[in-house]
Design a protein around this motif. Structure first.
Motif, short mmCIF file in Angstrom:
data_model
loop_
_atom_site.label_atom_id
_atom_site.label_comp_id
_atom_site.label_asym_id
_atom_site.label_seq_id
_atom_site.Cartn_x
_atom_site.Cartn_y
_atom_site.Cartn_z
N THR A 35 0.80 -1.23 0.00
CA THR A 35 0.00 0.00 0.00
C THR A 35 0.83 1.27 0.00
OG1 THR A 35 -0.22 -0.06 2.40
CG2 THR A 35 -1.98 -1.09 1.13
N VAL A 36 1.98 1.23 0.66
CA VAL A 36 2.81 2.44 0.76
C VAL A 36 3.88 2.47 -0.32
CG1 VAL A 36 4.41 3.73 2.24
CG2 VAL A 36 2.39 2.64 3.25
N ASN A 37 4.69 1.43 -0.40
CA ASN A 37 5.86 1.45 -1.28
C ASN A 37 5.57 1.04 -2.73
OD1 ASN A 37 7.29 2.16 1.01
ND2 ASN A 37 7.84 0.05 1.48
N GLN A 38 4.76 0.02 -2.92
CA GLN A 38 4.53 -0.48 -4.28
C GLN A 38 3.43 0.30 -5.02
OE1 GLN A 38 6.37 -2.95 -5.80
NE2 GLN A 38 7.65 -2.88 -3.97
N LEU A 39 2.26 0.40 -4.39
CA LEU A 39 1.11 1.01 -5.06
C LEU A 39 0.94 2.50 -4.77
CD1 LEU A 39 -1.32 -1.98 -4.43
CD2 LEU A 39 -0.21 -1.37 -6.59
N GLY A 40 1.59 2.99 -3.71
CA GLY A 40 1.51 4.40 -3.37
C GLY A 40 0.11 4.88 -3.01
N TRP A 41 -0.69 4.00 -2.46
CA TRP A 41 -2.06 4.37 -2.09
C TRP A 41 -2.11 5.31 -0.89
CZ3 TRP A 41 -4.39 -1.21 -2.40
CH2 TRP A 41 -4.72 -1.51 -3.73
N MET A 42 -1.07 5.26 -0.04
CA MET A 42 -1.07 6.10 1.16
C MET A 42 0.36 6.32 1.61
SD MET A 42 -2.46 3.29 3.95
CE MET A 42 -3.90 2.94 3.00
N THR A 43 0.53 7.26 2.51
CA THR A 43 1.84 7.54 3.07
C THR A 43 2.11 6.56 4.23
OG1 THR A 43 1.02 9.09 4.73
CG2 THR A 43 1.59 10.00 2.54
N ALA A 44 3.35 6.51 4.65
CA ALA A 44 3.70 5.65 5.78
C ALA A 44 2.97 6.09 7.04
CB ALA A 44 5.21 5.69 6.00
N GLN A 45 2.81 7.39 7.24
CA GLN A 45 2.10 7.89 8.41
C GLN A 45 0.62 7.51 8.36
OE1 GLN A 45 3.48 9.38 11.23
NE2 GLN A 45 1.45 8.86 11.98
N GLU A 46 0.00 7.61 7.20
CA GLU A 46 -1.41 7.21 7.07
C GLU A 46 -1.56 5.72 7.38
OE1 GLU A 46 -3.34 10.09 3.67
OE2 GLU A 46 -1.91 8.57 3.01
N PHE A 47 -0.62 4.90 6.88
CA PHE A 47 -0.68 3.48 7.16
C PHE A 47 -0.57 3.21 8.66
CE2 PHE A 47 1.08 -0.71 7.87
CZ PHE A 47 0.24 -1.50 7.10
N LEU A 48 0.36 3.89 9.31
CA LEU A 48 0.53 3.72 10.75
C LEU A 48 -0.74 4.15 11.50
CD1 LEU A 48 2.53 2.86 12.94
CD2 LEU A 48 3.33 5.22 13.02
N ASN A 49 -1.38 5.22 11.05
CA ASN A 49 -2.63 5.66 11.67
C ASN A 49 -3.73 4.61 11.50
OD1 ASN A 49 -1.37 8.06 12.35
ND2 ASN A 49 -2.27 9.22 10.66
N TYR A 50 -3.87 4.07 10.30
CA TYR A 50 -4.88 3.03 10.06
C TYR A 50 -4.57 1.78 10.87
CZ TYR A 50 -6.97 5.68 6.21
OH TYR A 50 -7.61 6.63 5.47
N PHE A 51 -3.30 1.45 10.97
CA PHE A 51 -2.91 0.29 11.78
C PHE A 51 -3.32 0.50 13.23
CE2 PHE A 51 0.17 -1.75 14.61
CZ PHE A 51 -0.08 -3.08 14.30
N ALA A 52 -3.06 1.70 13.76
CA ALA A 52 -3.42 2.00 15.15
C ALA A 52 -4.93 1.91 15.35
CB ALA A 52 -2.92 3.38 15.54
#
Length: 181
Positions: A35-52
């Protein structure tokens, strides 16, 4: 021809569903990579927020798939990602349960059980390691994480929701203080 976001979600989450030995946390590193590195759907911070958010919500940790789907394609994306994450593994578990019952007590089945356990542990560790750089990017997050860990380790009867709320309040306070200095 470019595939639709719904098709991309389906093709991304079905393999994760079938390889999530040890639960949803075991595929976090793969989901983050895609989602972050390959497809660029979101930033690393957005991913971390969704994970939380997915960890704070009741239910399985793989609810992260629903949040990713929502981020990518709204309600239909959330439905596709959720079904892609849960249906294949559920069907696989059902098939395995039938076979397990049929071959119960066989030596090869005991060996297979012992062989799969380290795979699950390795995938869990990979998931945690992929999130570490994101969480370690802020000294306040490191302090809150360590305090949460210590409180959980020293006082396991403490309700996790209280620890979560205290950590969020502490982190928000630090950012509020920094912003207005």
């Amino acid at each position: 021809m470019r595939e639709s976001p719904l098709t991309a979600l389906l093709f991304m989450f079905v393999p994760f569903s079938l390889t999530a030995f040890g639960g949803g946390l075991s595929v976090i590193s793969g989901i983050q990579e895609q989602t972050v590195n390959q497809l660029g759907w979101m930033t690393a911070q957005e991913f971390l927020n969704y994970f939380a958010i997915s960890r704070a919500a009741p239910g399985p940790g793989s609810l992260l798939s629903s949040l990713v789907g929502w981020h990518v394609a709204g309600l239909s994306g959330a439905l596709v990602a959720t079904l892609a994450m849960f249906v294949p593994s559920s069907l696989l578990c059902l098939a395995i349960a039938v076979l397990w019952r049929r071959y119960k007590g066989r030596r090869w089945l005991s060996i297979l059980e012992m062989a799969v356990a380290p795979i699950g542990v390795g995938l869990l560790i990979a998931g945690l390691l992929s999130l570490a750089p994101l969480a370690l990017s802020s000294s306040s997050l490191v302090c809150v994480g360590l305090a949460s860990f210590l409180l959980t380790a020293l006082k396991p009867s403490f309700h996790p929701a209280l620890i979560l709320c205290a950590g969020a309040a502490a982190n928000a306070s630090v950012h509020f203080f920094i912003q207005f200095q």
